[in-house]
Design a protein around this motif. Structure first.
Motif, short mmCIF file in Angstrom:
data_model
loop_
_atom_site.label_atom_id
_atom_site.label_comp_id
_atom_site.label_asym_id
_atom_site.label_seq_id
_atom_site.Cartn_x
_atom_site.Cartn_y
_atom_site.Cartn_z
N LYS A 83 0.85 -1.18 0.00
CA LYS A 83 0.00 0.00 0.00
C LYS A 83 0.89 1.24 0.00
O LYS A 83 1.87 1.31 0.73
N GLY A 84 0.56 2.20 -0.84
CA GLY A 84 1.33 3.43 -0.93
C GLY A 84 2.41 3.42 -2.01
O GLY A 84 3.00 4.46 -2.30
N ASP A 85 2.69 2.25 -2.62
CA ASP A 85 3.68 2.18 -3.70
C ASP A 85 3.23 3.05 -4.87
O ASP A 85 2.04 3.12 -5.19
N SER A 86 4.20 3.70 -5.52
CA SER A 86 3.89 4.48 -6.72
C SER A 86 5.07 4.40 -7.68
O SER A 86 6.18 4.02 -7.29
N PHE A 87 4.82 4.74 -8.94
CA PHE A 87 5.86 4.75 -9.96
C PHE A 87 5.44 5.71 -11.06
O PHE A 87 4.35 6.26 -11.03
N TYR A 88 6.34 5.92 -12.02
CA TYR A 88 6.05 6.75 -13.18
C TYR A 88 5.84 5.80 -14.36
O TYR A 88 6.83 5.31 -14.92
N SER A 99 -1.93 1.22 -6.79
CA SER A 99 -3.33 0.81 -6.61
C SER A 99 -4.19 1.39 -7.74
O SER A 99 -5.07 0.70 -8.27
N ASP A 100 -3.93 2.64 -8.14
CA ASP A 100 -4.68 3.25 -9.25
C ASP A 100 -4.32 2.59 -10.58
O ASP A 100 -5.18 2.38 -11.43
N TYR A 101 -3.03 2.28 -10.76
CA TYR A 101 -2.60 1.59 -11.98
C TYR A 101 -3.30 0.24 -12.11
O TYR A 101 -3.77 -0.12 -13.18
N ILE A 103 -6.18 -0.64 -10.80
CA ILE A 103 -7.60 -0.40 -11.10
C ILE A 103 -7.78 -0.09 -12.58
O ILE A 103 -8.62 -0.66 -13.26
N ASP A 104 -6.93 0.83 -13.10
CA ASP A 104 -7.00 1.19 -14.52
C ASP A 104 -6.74 -0.01 -15.43
O ASP A 104 -7.30 -0.11 -16.52
N SER A 105 -5.87 -0.92 -14.98
CA SER A 105 -5.53 -2.11 -15.76
C SER A 105 -6.55 -3.23 -15.56
O SER A 105 -6.42 -4.30 -16.16
N LYS A 106 -7.53 -2.99 -14.69
CA LYS A 106 -8.59 -3.94 -14.39
C LYS A 106 -8.06 -5.29 -13.89
O LYS A 106 -8.57 -6.35 -14.26
N LEU A 107 -7.03 -5.23 -13.05
CA LEU A 107 -6.50 -6.45 -12.46
C LEU A 107 -7.43 -6.93 -11.35
O LEU A 107 -7.94 -6.12 -10.57
N SER A 108 -7.63 -8.22 -11.28
CA SER A 108 -8.44 -8.80 -10.21
C SER A 108 -7.62 -8.81 -8.92
O SER A 108 -6.39 -8.64 -8.94
N ILE A 109 -8.27 -9.05 -7.81
CA ILE A 109 -7.57 -9.10 -6.52
C ILE A 109 -6.47 -10.17 -6.54
O ILE A 109 -5.33 -9.88 -6.15
N PRO A 110 -6.75 -11.40 -7.01
CA PRO A 110 -5.67 -12.39 -7.05
C PRO A 110 -4.51 -11.98 -7.98
O PRO A 110 -3.35 -12.23 -7.66
N GLU A 111 -4.82 -11.32 -9.09
CA GLU A 111 -3.76 -10.85 -9.99
C GLU A 111 -2.89 -9.81 -9.29
O GLU A 111 -1.66 -9.84 -9.41
N LYS A 112 -3.50 -8.90 -8.56
CA LYS A 112 -2.75 -7.89 -7.80
C LYS A 112 -1.85 -8.56 -6.77
O LYS A 112 -0.68 -8.20 -6.61
N GLU A 113 -2.41 -9.51 -6.05
CA GLU A 113 -1.65 -10.20 -4.99
C GLU A 113 -0.47 -10.99 -5.55
O GLU A 113 0.51 -11.19 -4.85
N ASN A 114 -0.56 -11.43 -6.80
CA ASN A 114 0.49 -12.24 -7.40
C ASN A 114 1.46 -11.44 -8.26
O ASN A 114 2.27 -12.02 -8.97
N THR A 115 1.36 -10.12 -8.22
CA THR A 115 2.23 -9.27 -9.02
C THR A 115 3.54 -9.02 -8.29
O THR A 115 3.55 -8.71 -7.10
#
Length: 156
Positions: A83-88, A99-101, A103-115
């Motif tokens: 939480k709080g990670d950001s990049f350009y 987190s916004d990236y 959402i925009d990429s429409k990643l599911s919760i499991p996809e986010k967790e496995n990134t």
């Protein structure tokens, strides 16, 4: 006791729970020294250094990150997002929260967790298999390139 049900937007996703070995990787940070050519766990990555030449062709696939070696600080760190990670994002000159990236990429919760993220110090170099940070891109001034290739083909 073996699965979890996740409501993600308008879908229900049934996922097996990670075993104890996998759950230990959730907060793991893997340090990668400068001379390392390859790692196999938790994901398979190869590292190649190349001096730039006029005809160097950048591989556009999402499984490859071409980064300006002189802008990178070692050891590299492979970790999950927090939480709080950001990049350009590549192609943008302003910061974006991960987190916004996602959402925009429409990643599911499991996809986010496995990134996985490949980082240099506190900076995210590459969201593995997705996008590099614009600040570490190869430019006409780049003298050496670090090419990172994701060989496993899927997040672990």
């Amino acid at each position: 006791p073996t699965h979890r049900l996740i409501k993600d937007r308008e879908e229900l996703i049934l996922n097996p729970l990670p075993d104890k070995k996998e759950s230990g990787l959730k907060n793991a940070e893997i340090f990668i020294p400068e001379n390392k050519k390859e790692i196999r766990k938790p994901i398979h990555l190869s590292f190649t250094k190349t001096a730039t030449i006029k005809r160097f062709a950048i591989d556009p696939s999402k499984e490859v990150a071409n980064l300006d070696l002189r802008k990178i600080m070692f050891p590299l760190i492979l970790r999950r997002w927090k939480k709080g990670d950001s990049f350009y994002p590549f192609g943008m000159n302003k910061k974006k929260k991960l987190s916004d990236y996602f959402i925009d990429s429409k990643l599911s919760i499991p996809e986010k967790e496995n990134t996985w993220l490949l980082c240099s110090g506190t900076h995210i170099l590459w969201i593995v298999g997705q996008r590099i940070d614009h600040r570490f891109r190869v430019t006409s001034q780049t003298k050496e390139i670090l090419q990172v290739r994701w060989l496993s083909g899927k997040n672990s």
